[in-house]
Design an enzyme around this catalytic site. Sequence first.
Site, short mmCIF file in Angstrom:
data_model
loop_
_atom_site.label_atom_id
_atom_site.label_comp_id
_atom_site.label_asym_id
_atom_site.label_seq_id
_atom_site.Cartn_x
_atom_site.Cartn_y
_atom_site.Cartn_z
N ALA A 71 0.86 -1.18 0.00
CA ALA A 71 0.00 0.00 0.00
C ALA A 71 0.90 1.23 0.00
CB ALA A 71 -0.88 -0.02 1.25
N GLY A 110 0.61 -5.12 0.73
CA GLY A 110 -0.49 -5.10 -0.23
C GLY A 110 -0.10 -5.68 -1.58
N GLU A 113 -0.50 -9.27 -1.14
CA GLU A 113 -1.95 -9.49 -1.01
C GLU A 113 -2.62 -9.44 -2.38
OE1 GLU A 113 -2.20 -6.45 2.07
OE2 GLU A 113 -3.16 -7.91 3.39
N GLU A 133 4.18 -5.62 7.10
CA GLU A 133 3.41 -4.55 7.76
C GLU A 133 3.78 -4.38 9.22
OE1 GLU A 133 2.23 -6.68 5.57
OE2 GLU A 133 0.72 -5.74 4.28
N1 3HC Z 1 4.58 3.48 0.07
C1 3HC Z 1 5.06 4.70 -0.24
N2 3HC Z 1 6.35 4.95 -0.48
C2 3HC Z 1 7.19 3.90 -0.42
C3 3HC Z 1 6.76 2.60 -0.12
C4 3HC Z 1 5.38 2.40 0.14
N3 3HC Z 1 4.88 1.20 0.42
N4 3HC Z 1 7.83 1.78 -0.12
C5 3HC Z 1 8.88 2.53 -0.44
N5 3HC Z 1 8.51 3.83 -0.62
C6 3HC Z 1 9.35 4.95 -1.01
C7 3HC Z 1 10.44 5.23 0.02
O1 3HC Z 1 9.97 6.10 1.01
C8 3HC Z 1 11.51 5.87 -0.83
O2 3HC Z 1 11.15 7.20 -1.04
P1 3HC Z 1 12.27 8.33 -1.23
O3 3HC Z 1 13.06 7.91 -2.43
O4 3HC Z 1 11.48 9.56 -1.38
O5 3HC Z 1 13.09 8.30 0.05
C9 3HC Z 1 11.38 5.16 -2.16
O6 3HC Z 1 10.08 4.55 -2.16
C10 3HC Z 1 12.40 4.05 -2.37
O7 3HC Z 1 12.38 3.20 -1.24
P2 3HC Z 1 13.73 2.58 -0.64
O8 3HC Z 1 14.76 3.64 -0.52
O9 3HC Z 1 13.33 1.83 0.60
O10 3HC Z 1 14.14 1.58 -1.82
P3 3HC Z 1 14.85 0.17 -1.74
O11 3HC Z 1 15.04 -0.26 -3.12
O12 3HC Z 1 15.98 0.21 -0.79
O13 3HC Z 1 13.74 -0.80 -1.06
C11 3HC Z 1 11.59 -1.78 -0.75
C12 3HC Z 1 12.58 -1.09 -1.72
C13 3HC Z 1 12.14 -3.12 -0.31
C14 3HC Z 1 10.29 -1.97 -1.48
C15 3HC Z 1 11.40 -0.88 0.49
O14 3HC Z 1 11.11 0.42 0.08
C16 3HC Z 1 10.31 -1.31 1.44
O15 3HC Z 1 10.53 -2.18 2.26
N6 3HC Z 1 9.15 -0.66 1.36
C17 3HC Z 1 8.06 -0.85 2.29
C18 3HC Z 1 7.35 -2.15 2.05
C19 3HC Z 1 6.19 -2.28 2.99
O16 3HC Z 1 6.30 -2.08 4.19
N7 3HC Z 1 5.02 -2.64 2.47
C20 3HC Z 1 3.86 -2.76 3.24
C21 3HC Z 1 3.11 -1.48 3.20
S1 3HC Z 1 1.73 -1.50 4.26
C22 3HC Z 1 0.54 -2.34 3.43
O17 3HC Z 1 0.76 -2.83 2.36
C23 3HC Z 1 -0.77 -2.43 4.13
C24 3HC Z 1 -1.67 -3.42 3.47
O18 3HC Z 1 -1.53 -4.65 4.12
C25 3HC Z 1 -3.11 -2.97 3.56
#
Ligand code: 3HC
Length: 698
Positions: A71, A110, A113, A133
């Site tokens: 998400a 997500g 998912e 998450e």
């Molecule tokens: N939403 C919004 N922005 C995100 C994002 C997300 N899910 N994931 C990454 N970004 C942004 C980062 O803030 C960063 O922004 P910036 O360049 O402005 O600083 C940019 O994307 C690049 O991210 P990274 O520097 O972390 O890039 P990497 O290549 O090192 O890593 C990644 C990529 C492994 C995908 C890592 O970004 C990550 O772990 N992201 C989060 C994944 C996550 O937690 N997903 C679950 C979200 S909650 C959800 O899905 C709820 C659902 O169950 C309803």
Amino acid sequence: MAAAGSLVTDAVVSSALEGRIAVVTVNYPPVNALGAAVRQGVSLAITQAEQDAAVGAIVLVCEGRTFFAGADITEFGKRMIEPSLRAMLAQIENATKPVIAAIHGTALGGGLETALVAHYRVGVPSARVGLPEVNLGLLPGAGGTQRLPRVIGVEKALDLMTSGALLAAGPALTMGLFDELVEEGELRKGAINFANKVLDERRPLVKVRHRSGKLDEARANPKLFTDFRKANAKRFRGFKAPENIIRSVEGALQLSFDEGMARERELFDELLQDSQSAAMRHVFFAERQAAKIDDVEPDTPTLPIAKVGVIGAGTMGSGIVMNFLNAGIPSVIVETKQEALDRGLGLIRKNYENTAAKGKMKAEYIEIRMGLLTPSLALEDLADCDLIIEAVFENINVKKEVFAKLDKIAKPGAILATNTSYLDVEVIAAATSRPASVIGLHFFSPANIMKLLEIVRTNYTALPIVATAAKLAKTIGKVGVTVGNGFGFVGNRILAARDREVNKLLLEGATPSEIDRVLYEFGFPMGHLQMRDLVGLDVGWDRETSASSTVREILNEMGRHGQKSGGGYYDYDEQRNPTPSPIAAKVIADFAANQGVAQRNVSEDEVRDRVLYAMVNEGARILDDKIAVRASDIDIVWITGYGWPRYRGGPMFWADLEGLPKILARLKELEAAHGADFTPSPLIERLVSEGRGFVERQ
Ligand code: 3HC
Ligand code: NAI
């Protein structure tokens, strides 16, 4: 094969017909987060593909570095723009034509998912999946807690969801999460082939929600959830998300699918509204923000680091060099005596052997890594290193001498770094003829494990040197935080403030266990004095100049150096379990009497306020002094280097939650009672008068 035709074209989501397969491609850099534009585009593309009689099946694939990363975290807490993620997923799951998720990079949250509502999943061998998450203080809220257990089993799903760990494509295939792996780099083609196979073989529209085999297996083990809670009690202590994940998975077993989804949603909403999730989302962005240095631009030049030198093979030097060996960078380690060199090399080898024995590294890597290391007794052997890190004794004269020698040996342009804990990097730099090339690289013990790297820039450090250090931190898997040059930089300066307060509390009558319990219950892995005992009370203690002038000195003089000597502030048994020490209690009481400090009962609340508010106040002073540029950098230092609980967001975020007006008022009371240590920092005064907090300040 029919010619490819374009169905929907949009910058974010496009759709093309490949024969009878509609390939829906998402391109939403950097990580294809499932923001409103993506959800709308995918939803429209699926609707159109459903309506188009030429389409037999749908492949959902992403451009760029990864499948959906989850998400869009930036949308949390804002008004939802339709369609919701859940609505988009329901549409995919209920599609009348097979949908095949084609996965590369990391399918997270997500993103996974979404893959789990597709009827089939294919991926490349390098793909990884996970529901992280929990790292945001949340649970998978779009069906993940209901569907993942149905695919890989309840226990494995609980493990993945409560740890946030990722699963590689290989095991994911074995567990049935992937239906097929396709050749690396050929995802689109492989997925289209797979989709054609699904059509040719008239395979059904498989819906994960209808699977029950794995749930039945879990129902056969009624103790599963109790055992899981018990086994992880320490890890989950104080942290709400894992418990809600477990409860949501219990729902999967006890309720119908739809009821389970409703339960998941309630438990998700509960977490989303909680301060723990707000704290962890702050940390997620703060960590990425820390990597950004105001005056470093994308075109700031960086220097190549092809060879590294480390001076000193003690506790720190031996750990530091491992980071470079692990990254495949040839390194030289220099000591003064053969014996010390051998001891250091022994430590490194043993460390690798232990890692291999635990199955965390292939055994052949021990020799590969050791093979990159050149041991030496001559500083001259550092002449061709691009970066040299000094990790000798914490003594300014020794360090100045080392840097003066290094200045004559190191090649022009080499980066000269010190790992000092507290000393003035500028003074060290002044021992050379090239202060612009000198920087602090402050690693934390154990240096091969701890994620934090404080990058200390002085007034003289050249920008490309700072930029190179920040880049290097990433290369070796560290979280680099750039800080200014001042006593203890960020981390140790706050630690020193905590230490000062703990020592005063001890004299006033709070016992080590009482003080430590407050910190443990707050969420630290251990209390302050337990930590001191673990590190060793003799670290940094000078036997020659010791004059019984602190409790710590006296304990050291008695041979009570902490855990390793069987006692320090606590007594330890063979298993190193701490018990309150009557000897330490007497030392403290006698010392207090000597100093004319009357001992009394100190309440837990007083311990909490004095210890934590002293830390916050020091953090504010650090900002006043411009040693940290952002409050969130301080949070990252304390979370990654000192065990501040992530779900409390770091000392500055926590202070905002606590309320700065409340902290200011209490600091004033404490100042009246205990003096200038509690004089509120001008920044706190200013923020309160402006009605702001530390973190909004950015
Ligand atoms: N939403 C919004 N922005 C995100 C994002 C997300 N899910 N994931 C990454 N970004 C942004 C980062 O803030 C960063 O922004 P910036 O360049 O402005 O600083 C940019 O994307 C690049 O991210 P990274 O520097 O972390 O890039 P990497 O290549 O090192 O890593 C990644 C990529 C492994 C995908 C890592 O970004 C990550 O772990 N992201 C989060 C994944 C996550 O937690 N997903 C679950 C979200 S909650 C959800 O899905 C709820 C659902 O169950 C309803
Ligand atoms: P240590 O005492 O374990 O190791 C220092 C090593 O340096 C010894 O092996 C010694 O023989 C060697 N040495 C001394 N002078 C030398 C010289 N001129 N040339 C080559 N080698 C020399 O000390 P430790 O703990 O590794 O600390 C090193 C530095 O790292 C200190 O500045 C310390 O403040 C800092 N530091 C220590 C941390 C810790 O937790 N131990 C954490 C972060 C920084």
